[in-house]
Write a protein that holds these residues in place. Structure first.
Motif, PDB file in Angstrom:
ATOM      1  N   LEU A  63       0.799  -1.437  -0.037  1.00 11.00           N
ATOM      2  CA  LEU A  63       0.222   0.010  -0.083  1.00 11.00           C
ATOM      3  C   LEU A  63       0.938   1.356  -0.187  1.00 11.00           C
ATOM      4  O   LEU A  63       0.338   2.164  -0.563  1.00 11.00           O
ATOM      5  N   ASN A  64       2.125   1.166   0.629  1.00 10.02           N
ATOM      6  CA  ASN A  64       2.856   2.431   0.727  1.00 10.02           C
ATOM      7  C   ASN A  64       3.567   2.875  -0.576  1.00 10.02           C
ATOM      8  O   ASN A  64       4.071   4.003  -0.677  1.00 10.02           O
ATOM      9  N   THR A  65       3.388   2.019  -1.547  1.00  6.33           N
ATOM     10  CA  THR A  65       4.132   2.435  -2.930  1.00  6.33           C
ATOM     11  C   THR A  65       2.987   2.728  -3.924  1.00  6.33           C
ATOM     12  O   THR A  65       3.367   3.054  -5.068  1.00  6.33           O
ATOM     13  N   LEU A  66       1.704   3.245  -3.520  1.00  4.89           N
ATOM     14  CA  LEU A  66       0.720   3.210  -4.222  1.00  4.89           C
ATOM     15  C   LEU A  66       0.496   4.690  -4.384  1.00  4.89           C
ATOM     16  O   LEU A  66       0.676   5.403  -3.358  1.00  4.89           O
ATOM     17  N   THR A  67      -0.196   5.252  -5.411  1.00  7.56           N
ATOM     18  CA  THR A  67      -0.605   6.591  -5.568  1.00  7.56           C
ATOM     19  C   THR A  67      -1.892   6.816  -4.899  1.00  7.56           C
ATOM     20  O   THR A  67      -2.761   5.558  -4.850  1.00  7.56           O
ATOM     21  N   PRO A  68      -2.823   7.797  -4.600  1.00  9.64           N
ATOM     22  CA  PRO A  68      -3.950   7.756  -4.195  1.00  9.64           C
ATOM     23  C   PRO A  68      -5.155   6.976  -5.161  1.00  9.64           C
ATOM     24  O   PRO A  68      -5.898   6.702  -4.419  1.00  9.64           O
ATOM     25  N   GLN A 337      -6.841   3.995   8.767  1.00 10.19           N
ATOM     26  CA  GLN A 337      -6.021   4.934   9.521  1.00 10.19           C
ATOM     27  C   GLN A 337      -4.960   4.074  10.521  1.00 10.19           C
ATOM     28  O   GLN A 337      -3.995   4.733  10.760  1.00 10.19           O
ATOM     29  N   THR A 338      -5.420   3.201  11.058  1.00  9.50           N
ATOM     30  CA  THR A 338      -4.539   2.214  11.969  1.00  9.50           C
ATOM     31  C   THR A 338      -3.500   1.566  11.144  1.00  9.50           C
ATOM     32  O   THR A 338      -2.346   1.304  11.650  1.00  9.50           O
ATOM     33  N   LEU A 339      -3.506   1.502   9.757  1.00  5.93           N
ATOM     34  CA  LEU A 339      -2.170   0.952   8.968  1.00  5.93           C
ATOM     35  C   LEU A 339      -1.431   2.015   8.851  1.00  5.93           C
ATOM     36  O   LEU A 339      -0.061   1.518   9.176  1.00  5.93           O
ATOM     37  N   ASN A 340      -1.688   3.120   8.643  1.00 11.48           N
ATOM     38  CA  ASN A 340      -0.633   4.272   8.644  1.00 11.48           C
ATOM     39  C   ASN A 340      -1.401   5.557   8.803  1.00 11.48           C
ATOM     40  O   ASN A 340      -1.666   6.404   8.027  1.00 11.48           O
ATOM     41  N   PRO A 341      -1.297   5.989  10.028  1.00  9.49           N
ATOM     42  CA  PRO A 341      -2.012   7.299  10.614  1.00  9.49           C
ATOM     43  C   PRO A 341      -1.469   8.437  10.006  1.00  9.49           C
ATOM     44  O   PRO A 341      -2.487   9.429   9.638  1.00  9.49           O
ATOM     45  N   LEU A 342      -0.330   8.700   9.635  1.00 14.00           N
ATOM     46  CA  LEU A 342       0.133   9.800   9.208  1.00 14.00           C
ATOM     47  C   LEU A 342       0.090   9.807   7.524  1.00 14.00           C
ATOM     48  O   LEU A 342      -0.098  11.041   7.250  1.00 14.00           O
ATOM     49  N   LYS A 343       0.039   8.842   6.686  1.00 11.38           N
ATOM     50  CA  LYS A 343      -0.431   8.868   5.456  1.00 11.38           C
ATOM     51  C   LYS A 343      -2.016   8.804   5.277  1.00 11.38           C
ATOM     52  O   LYS A 343      -2.301   9.873   4.392  1.00 11.38           O
ATOM     53  N   TYR A 344      -2.731   8.128   6.015  1.00 11.63           N
ATOM     54  CA  TYR A 344      -4.273   8.182   5.550  1.00 11.63           C
ATOM     55  C   TYR A 344      -4.939   8.961   6.312  1.00 11.63           C
ATOM     56  O   TYR A 344      -5.580   8.708   7.217  1.00 11.63           O
ATOM     57  N   THR A 345      -4.652  10.472   6.148  1.00 14.28           N
ATOM     58  CA  THR A 345      -5.468  11.611   6.852  1.00 14.28           C
ATOM     59  C   THR A 345      -6.769  11.342   6.401  1.00 14.28           C
ATOM     60  O   THR A 345      -7.325  10.827   5.154  1.00 14.28           O
ATOM     61  N   ASP A 346      -7.661  12.149   7.058  1.00 17.98           N
ATOM     62  CA  ASP A 346      -9.288  12.211   6.645  1.00 17.98           C
ATOM     63  C   ASP A 346      -9.192  13.050   5.156  1.00 17.98           C
ATOM     64  O   ASP A 346     -10.058  12.630   4.319  1.00 17.98           O
ATOM     65  N   GLU A 347      -8.462  13.838   5.015  1.00 22.49           N
ATOM     66  CA  GLU A 347      -8.327  14.608   3.623  1.00 22.49           C
ATOM     67  C   GLU A 347      -7.837  13.596   2.578  1.00 22.49           C
ATOM     68  O   GLU A 347      -8.400  13.605   1.581  1.00 22.49           O
ATOM     69  N   TYR A 348      -6.932  12.783   2.894  1.00 23.70           N
ATOM     70  CA  TYR A 348      -6.577  12.028   2.004  1.00 23.70           C
ATOM     71  C   TYR A 348      -7.573  10.880   1.454  1.00 23.70           C
ATOM     72  O   TYR A 348      -7.518  10.637   0.308  1.00 23.70           O
ATOM     73  N   LEU A 349      -8.280  10.341   2.413  1.00 24.80           N
ATOM     74  CA  LEU A 349      -9.237   9.401   2.428  1.00 24.80           C
ATOM     75  C   LEU A 349     -10.585   9.883   1.720  1.00 24.80           C
ATOM     76  O   LEU A 349     -11.156   9.172   0.738  1.00 24.80           O
ATOM     77  N   ALA A 350     -10.921  11.078   1.727  1.00 27.03           N
ATOM     78  CA  ALA A 350     -11.826  11.984   1.052  1.00 27.03           C
ATOM     79  C   ALA A 350     -11.563  12.189  -0.299  1.00 27.03           C
ATOM     80  O   ALA A 350     -12.740  12.141  -1.183  1.00 27.03           O
ATOM     81  N   ARG A 351     -10.398  11.933  -0.788  1.00 29.30           N
ATOM     82  CA  ARG A 351      -9.961  11.922  -2.212  1.00 29.30           C
ATOM     83  C   ARG A 351     -10.145  10.486  -2.661  1.00 29.30           C
ATOM     84  O   ARG A 351     -10.245  10.449  -4.122  1.00 29.30           O
ATOM     85  N   LEU A 352     -10.337   9.553  -1.977  1.00 28.99           N
ATOM     86  CA  LEU A 352     -10.383   8.292  -2.546  1.00 28.99           C
ATOM     87  C   LEU A 352     -11.707   7.749  -2.803  1.00 28.99           C
ATOM     88  O   LEU A 352     -12.294   6.924  -3.754  1.00 28.99           O
ATOM     89  N   GLY A 353     -13.014   8.176  -1.953  1.00 35.18           N
ATOM     90  CA  GLY A 353     -14.352   7.858  -2.134  1.00 35.18           C
ATOM     91  C   GLY A 353     -15.123   8.706  -1.368  1.00 35.18           C
ATOM     92  O   GLY A 353     -14.708   9.670  -0.507  1.00 35.18           O
TER      93      GLY A 353
END
Length: 796
Positions: A63-68, A337-353
């Motif tokens: 997951l850490n190697t992927l784009t949003p 967010q438990t996978l990577n709290p720093l990467k998967y912020t609310d704003e980041y996830l809001a761009r996924l779906g």
């Protein structure tokens, strides 16, 4: 009987609950780095089983190697696999993992760059290589059907026996070909009910002039055929049909023609159906970017496409999207967010779906969701409590993982996992997979044996995209093909009004209904929905009652029609129609049949009309007096009271008429005294006493209705028609009280004229007093025909 009633109430609990609480709303943000023409269309995953425990941190290296853009489906797959692995009753002493071949999420055109299971693309699980041959691989392919077809056709016969292919994304008929794809399973249900669902929505909003844009392929042609059948069955017409070629060069040569076709059409509603990576999607984005304002009706797969643009504030009714019915999966955002709290912020996830949140929060701050959406800021949204929502495609992945796990679980229980027969092992797993049936953790049944025979149920969402890259949507209804005709579509009228500020949608008709005194004139070669209105010929008039009835049926879902029991309104309108028609029995040379029918028809149909008025007045009164705190159970008594009132009152009049016919029925008579030198053939009423008993019974019902309506005249309700009923009964009584002395002072043909005049004037009085004010609001003042205005009125 009690069991049936209980079952009925149980089935209606979701509908009852949805009408008194706000549904969840949804919001999302636009991808910043997602360029048009680079849509995510093809992702493949390999699902494997291992003999060691797998923690969710195991998947972070992928997951850490992927784009949003690429993270959307892997995150759903990670959640699903982890949930299976944490289930102690499913696959004990075994875990599932998935592999993502390098470049496994690319455009379809780039998927040729690798060959699954070819020598150059062999791989091994990280930290797990026991030098054992892979016995059977389950592959997840999608969301575009081309991805699944390409992978399925690239596999040679030997390799194909080592792979079971499960697809996520929309169902496609090509993939159901068992000869070409014997080991392929589609997780999505068929969309055979989608044309019926869309036509049902059109009928609800009284749209009969529709545009259609589809891709020029087998799927689009099949959809057009089914949609045309449903539209012809329900008198809905195509304004235009744009069949967009899939070839880019051919499309570019015709793009201007398609643009002119939609911009010159008077249709306000356009259906979009096709692939989201096609030339159709390119057309759709161009139409929107050029400011074409239409109500777009489409499927949930187009969420991604519509989220790429901003709508001008206040100028669009958004997109109506049909999404497959499935339960919400809670806790997805927390897991990610438990996978990577720093990467998967609310704003980041809001761009996924889509993110869902409680609409009640918005309702407390804004009168309508649309106003909230205009004023919404990212900071305000981030302050709400929300969860990440599974899309239709992600839900297919969720069910695919559980399907694979259940199939393997059953196979292991049957002790058929023979490691020395690798290909036989995969064929055995195939035999178990196609028979797999289970209930997933969110309570929905999955049956692979009947998957292609099931019809999809749908949620209906209204979607808006606003400036600053924020999109909103709200669920406004549901459709189920398993309910009886007429009850398959259920829209949340209150939610529509709250989300848009009005229950009314912009019209989409070719020709407006003809006004009273005019009739439709169809022109040869023109669609049936298009017509001219021409004056009625001499000696002909339009049926005013039929016009009013048509208005009420057309606007049956509005508050003013629903108020005071709309079924009683229909009964009253129909009975008034017969009241007008019964006057025709008095015209022409009388005979034995017409003499009897004149009085009996007059007596019965007027009794139905007046008893219906009485039932309406009783309903108004009881609705405010009986339904009080602590006395809700008596609602069922109120709902049945009108039926009993009409039935009992009509039955009494029928008994009186029957006695009249048995004792002294009307007959043909000769009047030689009324006019000098002329003999007139008339209908003798037989028993005058019986005639006045019928009239007296009418009078008693009218007085009772007047008294009850007078009591309810000042009850608080925007659409309380008690005052209208009071005045109508006052007018009715005045007409027939005047009738008595005039009728007795006349002779011969004039008596018939007086009776006919009284019938017509009293019928017109009822129609005008009760229904004309409502028609005025429905047709000329629609802004007053809303619950919002009702609340404003009753809050004073």
């Amino acid at each position: 009987m009690f069991t049936l009633i209980f079952l009925f109430l149980l089935l209606n609990i979701p509908l009852l609950v949805s009408s008194i609480i706000h549904p969840k709303c949804f919001w999302r943000m636009k991808q910043n780095n997602d360029k048009d023409g680079h849509l995510l269309t093809g992702c493949i995953f390999f699902l494997l089983r291992v003999q060691w425990p797998v923690e969710k941190d195991y998947f972070n290296h992928i997951l850490n190697t992927l784009t949003p853009t690429e993270n959307k489906f892997p995150l759903a797959l990670t959640y699903s696999v982890d949930e299976v692995n944490r289930n102690p009753d499913l696959l004990p002493n075994m875990s599932l993992v998935f592999q993502w071949p390098k470049g496994g999420c690319k455009n379809v055109s780039k998927l040729n760059s690798f060959m699954p299971l070819s020598e150059e693309n062999q791989y091994a699980s990280p930290n797990y290589d026991c030098n054992e041959e892979i016995t059977c691989i389950m592959m997840l392919t999608g969301p575009n059907w081309k991805t699944s077809v390409m992978i399925g056709t690239l596999l040679d016969p030997y390799r194909s026996q080592q792979i079971l292919q499960l697809t996520y994304g929309p169902f496609h008929t090509i993939l159901s070909d068992r000869e070409k794809f014997p080991y392929l399973y589609q997780m999505a249900p068929k969309d055979t009910a989608l044309p019926l669902a869309m036509v049902s929505l059109m009928l609800h909003f009284n749209w009969n002039w529709i545009g259609l844009a589809i891709s020029d392929n087998d799927q689009g042609t099949q959809f057009l055929s089914h949609l045309r059948t449903e539209m012809e069955r329900n008198a809905v017409c195509f304004a235009f049909v744009s069949i967009i070629p899939v070839n880019m060069h051919l499309y570019m040569s015709r793009a201007e023609m398609y643009y002119n076709q939609i911009i010159t059409s008077s249709a306000n509603v356009v259906i979009i159906y096709g692939d989201t990576d096609s030339t159709l999607a390119l057309s759709f984005r161009m139409w929107e970017s050029l400011g074409i304002q239409r109500i777009w009706v489409t499927t949930s797969q187009w969420d991604v496409t519509t989220s790429k643009r901003d709508s001008p504030v206040g100028t669009s009714h958004g997109t109506l999207a049909f999404s497959h019915h499935h339960s919400e999966i809670s806790g997805f955002k927390t897991f990610v967010q438990t996978l990577n709290p720093l990467k998967y912020t609310d704003e980041y996830l809001a761009r996924l779906g889509w993110m869902n949140f409680n609409c009640a929060v918005s309702a407390s701050k804004c009168e309508t969701l649309k106003n909230c959406s205009f004023n919404a800021s990212l900071q305000w949204l981030m302050g709400q409590t929300f969860d990440m929502t599974f899309s239709d495609d992600s839900y297919d992945i969720y069910n695919a993982v559980y399907t694979a796990a259940h199939a393997v679980h059953v196979m292991l229980l049957q002790h058929v996992d023979n490691e020395n027969e690798h290909h036989h092992n995969c064929l055995k797993l195939h035999s178990f997979l196609r028979k797999t049936h289970f209930t997933n953790p969110v309570g929905e049944k999955v049956n692979m044996n009947q998957r292609e025979n099931l019809q999809a149920e749908y949620y209906i969402f209204q979607i808006w995209n606003f400036p600053n890259g924020i999109g909103f949507k709200v669920k406004i209804g549901e459709f189920s093909p398993y309910f009886p005709n007429g009850h398959q579509l259920h829209l949340y009228d209150d939610v529509i009004e709250w989300s848009t500020g009005s229950r009314q949608m912009p019209p989409s008709v070719c020709s407006a209904d003809c006004s009273p005194g005019f009739r439709k004139f169809l022109q040869e070669g023109i669609a049936a929905c298009c017509f001219d209105c021409i004056p009625c010929p001499e000696n002909e008039v339009s049926n005013e009652t039929s016009v009013v009835l048509g208005v009420f049926v057309k606007h049956h879902d509005t508050p003013i029609v629903k108020a005071n029991n709309q079924n009683l309104s229909y009964i009253l309108l129909i009975s008034l129609m017969f009241c007008f028609l019964c006057s025709l029995l008095f015209i022409g040379q009388p005979n034995s049949a017409t003499c009897v029918l004149q009085q009996i028809t007059f007596g019965v149909v007027f009794t139905v009309a007046i008893s219906t008025v009485l039932a309406k007045t009783v309903t108004v009164l009881l609705a405010f007096i009986v339904i009080a705190p602590g006395r809700r159970i008596r609602f069922f008594m109120i709902s049945r009271a009108p039926k009993y009132i009409i039935a009992i009152c009509t039955l009494i009049q029928i008994i009186l008429c029957a006695i009249w016919l048995l004792v002294s029925p009307p007959f043909i008579d000769i009047d030689a005294h009324s006019e000098h030198g002329q003999i007139i053939i008339v209908c003798n009423k037989g028993s005058v006493t019986a005639f006045y008993c019928v009239l007296g019974y009418h009078g008693s019902l009218a007085l009772g209705s007047f008294f009850v309506a007078f009591l309810a005249r000042n009850l608080p309700d925007k659409f309380n028609e008690a005052k209208l009923l009071t005045f109508s009964m006052l007018l009715f009584c005045s007409v027939w009280v005047t009738f008595l002395p005039v009728y007795h002072s006349t002779k011969g043909k004039v008596m018939v004229v007086v009776e006919v005049f009284s019938i017509l004037s009293s019928s017109a009085g009822l129609l005008g007093c009760i229904f004309i004010p409502k028609c005025y609001i429905i047709l000329l003042r629609p802004e007053r025909n809303s619950l919002q205005k009702l609340r404003e009125k009753t809050s004073y």
